[in-house]
Structures are given as C-alpha cells and as structure tokens.
Write an enzyme that holds these catalytic residues in place. Sequence first.
Site, short mmCIF file in Angstrom:
data_model
loop_
_atom_site.label_atom_id
_atom_site.label_comp_id
_atom_site.label_asym_id
_atom_site.label_seq_id
_atom_site.Cartn_x
_atom_site.Cartn_y
_atom_site.Cartn_z
N TYR A 1 0.95 43.48 21.43
CA TYR A 1 2.04 42.52 21.20
C TYR A 1 3.28 43.24 20.63
O TYR A 1 4.41 42.99 21.07
CB TYR A 1 1.53 41.46 20.23
N LYS B 1 6.90 43.34 22.48
CA LYS B 1 8.12 42.80 21.85
C LYS B 1 9.13 43.91 21.58
O LYS B 1 10.34 43.68 21.71
CB LYS B 1 7.76 42.08 20.54
P1 NAP Z 1 2.89 28.38 21.26
O1 NAP Z 1 3.08 27.23 20.34
O2 NAP Z 1 1.54 28.90 21.52
O3 NAP Z 1 3.62 28.01 22.66
C1 NAP Z 1 3.61 28.93 23.70
C2 NAP Z 1 4.33 28.36 24.90
O4 NAP Z 1 4.36 29.37 25.93
C3 NAP Z 1 3.65 27.15 25.50
O5 NAP Z 1 4.65 26.24 25.93
C4 NAP Z 1 2.90 27.71 26.70
O6 NAP Z 1 2.79 26.76 27.75
C5 NAP Z 1 3.86 28.80 27.13
N1 NAP Z 1 3.20 29.85 27.92
C6 NAP Z 1 2.20 30.68 27.54
N2 NAP Z 1 1.89 31.51 28.53
C7 NAP Z 1 2.72 31.21 29.57
C8 NAP Z 1 2.90 31.73 30.87
N3 NAP Z 1 2.14 32.73 31.31
N4 NAP Z 1 3.86 31.19 31.66
C9 NAP Z 1 4.64 30.17 31.21
N5 NAP Z 1 4.50 29.63 30.00
C10 NAP Z 1 3.56 30.15 29.18
O7 NAP Z 1 3.73 29.66 20.75
P2 NAP Z 1 5.03 29.77 19.82
O8 NAP Z 1 4.56 30.12 18.46
O9 NAP Z 1 5.92 28.63 20.03
O10 NAP Z 1 5.66 31.11 20.42
C11 NAP Z 1 6.77 31.09 21.31
C12 NAP Z 1 7.35 32.50 21.37
O11 NAP Z 1 7.72 32.93 20.05
C13 NAP Z 1 6.39 33.56 21.91
O12 NAP Z 1 7.09 34.47 22.70
C14 NAP Z 1 5.91 34.24 20.64
O13 NAP Z 1 5.50 35.57 20.88
C15 NAP Z 1 7.16 34.18 19.77
N6 NAP Z 1 6.90 34.29 18.34
C16 NAP Z 1 6.16 33.36 17.67
C17 NAP Z 1 5.94 33.52 16.29
C18 NAP Z 1 5.15 32.55 15.47
O14 NAP Z 1 4.90 32.83 14.29
N7 NAP Z 1 4.74 31.41 16.01
C19 NAP Z 1 6.48 34.63 15.64
C20 NAP Z 1 7.23 35.55 16.35
C21 NAP Z 1 7.44 35.37 17.71
P3 NAP Z 1 1.38 26.27 28.38
O15 NAP Z 1 0.57 25.74 27.26
O16 NAP Z 1 1.76 25.29 29.39
O17 NAP Z 1 0.75 27.53 28.93
#
Ligand code: NAP
Length: 240
Positions: free
Chosen positions: A151, A155
């Site tokens: 990851y 990133k």
């Molecule tokens: P989340 O709640 O798990 O949501 C992930 C989203 O991505 C869902 O809408 C999912 O849709 C979609 N997704 C996953 N795989 C996909 C694919 N192959 N094609 C299209 N859509 C896909 O995650 P989140 O925490 O909101 O994270 C969103 C972004 O922020 C990510 O890039 C993550 O790395 C980044 N981020 C998150 C955090 C944190 O603490 N949460 C911190 C730093 C960065 P489906 O369910 O329909 O697959």
Amino acid sequence: MGKVALVTGASRGIGKAVALGLAQDGFDIWLNYHSSHEAALSVKHEIESIGQSCSMLCFNVADGPACKEVLGKLLQKQTPEVLVNNAGFTRDAIFGLMSDEEWDCVLDVHLNGFYHVTRQIVPYMIHQRKGRIISIVSVSGQTGNAGQVNYSAAKAGLIGATKALARELGKRNILVNAVAPGLIKTEMTDTLSTREYVNAIPLNRMGTAEEVAGCVRFLCSDWASYVTGQVLAVNGGLYL
Ligand code: NAP
C-alpha cells in the site's frame, strides 16, 4: 449541460463524502463503484435530493478494458471538469509473508486504477483546456508503514505520478494534486485497533470522511486556481 465530477469508489467512505460535497458545490456526479450496488444507489438518491444529477458507473478501476468501455461512451458526450481518483483497498501483511496476490491487487487498484481512469479523461481535458485531477493518497505513502509495503508503495507511486502529471499538464490549465489522509473513520479502518495510532495524533482523534472531502472540494474550487503538484495532508498532525 452542467459541470461534471467523476469520483471513483464513491459508494461509501471518503468517496461518498467527496461525491456529496461536490454535488453541494454544483457538480453533477459520475459515481463509480465496483460491487456495492445498493450503497451506490443510495448515494445517487442523496445527490439527486441535493438537486444534482448522478450517473452510476459500475466498473473495476483495475480493469483497463472495462474503464475504456464505460468511460469511452460517456466521454463522447461530455468531459468531466473534475476527476477524483479515490477507489481502493488495503491488503496488509508482513512483507516476508506477503503473497503475490496481496502485492499485485493493491498495486493494481491504486496505481493501475489511477492510470486506467486518468488516461481516459486527460485527452478530453486537454481539448477543453480545463480540469482538476485529485488523487487520494495516504500518510502511508509519505512515511511508509510497517505491514503495508504494498500500500505504501502504491500510494508513494501515486504521489510521483501526481507531481509528474502536474508538470505535464500545467500549460493546459489542468491542475493535478493529491490529498493524503491520515487515519479516517470508514469501513477501511473499521477492523483496525486504532487506540495506539490515535495516541500518536496531535489532534488526538481520527478524522472524518467529510474532513477529507472538504480539502478535495477546496482543490476543485476557484480558491485553488494556483495550486498544482501538491500533496495536501489531512491527518490531524500525524506526520508534520
Ligand atoms: P472504503 O470505505 O473501504 O471505500 C472504498 C471505496 O472504493 C468503495 O466505494 C468501493 O466500492 C471502492 N472500490 C474498491 N475497489 C474498487 C475497484 N477495484 N474499482 C472501483 N471501486 C472500488 O475506503 P475509504 O476509507 O473511504 O478509502 C478511500 C480512499 O482513501 C482509498 O484510496 C484509501 O486508500 C484512501 N485512504 C483511506 C484512509 C482511511 O483511514 N480510511 C487513509 C488514507 C487513505 P465497492 O464497495 O463498490 O467495491
């Protein structure tokens, strides 16, 4: 036709908050998701209740031909002013025990996903001489994180791609930036034992998806018209 923002992974979490926020800012939304149809449909209804339109685009961002098929048709008719590359997931493992699948799928969704979607949109933005591209990266890509070599690599790669693309597209009036969240309350972090991390955060709490979305909205606004090639950290001071 109104202005459009394409948000990947917008069925929940940060992507959903970004989609709703941009709808409040007057964008119609192209809402990408992969498997959570009901959740995506409910976001669509929320967007419509704000008064904006929403097209649901179901495809896997890691699947190049699928991205081309879905986006190719739409791009003949309209060019989004904004692209938010947000879709993603983690598959954490100690590096010595990491499987090929855990390595490949994380690189695929974040890095190849960025490539497949952005590569489709950029020629159209160049034609319009206008655009904002924002990718959601992570503090893990800035500092590295044990247990997340896959990851962190994905990133960090995305940060490099953001900076390079910003240099390529600046003269075309296309601004390319990244937002780097720290620890944000979403399904992705649901299963983490967060207490140890929270103690290390100067603001002493996790962030919300809306707090990340606020920074994305800023980068899509007129207020950010002289900002490109930057990584905006939204991490409560975790990485100063
Ligand atoms: P989340 O709640 O798990 O949501 C992930 C989203 O991505 C869902 O809408 C999912 O849709 C979609 N997704 C996953 N795989 C996909 C694919 N192959 N094609 C299209 N859509 C896909 O995650 P989140 O925490 O909101 O994270 C969103 C972004 O922020 C990510 O890039 C993550 O790395 C980044 N981020 C998150 C955090 C944190 O603490 N949460 C911190 C730093 C960065 P489906 O369910 O329909 O697959």
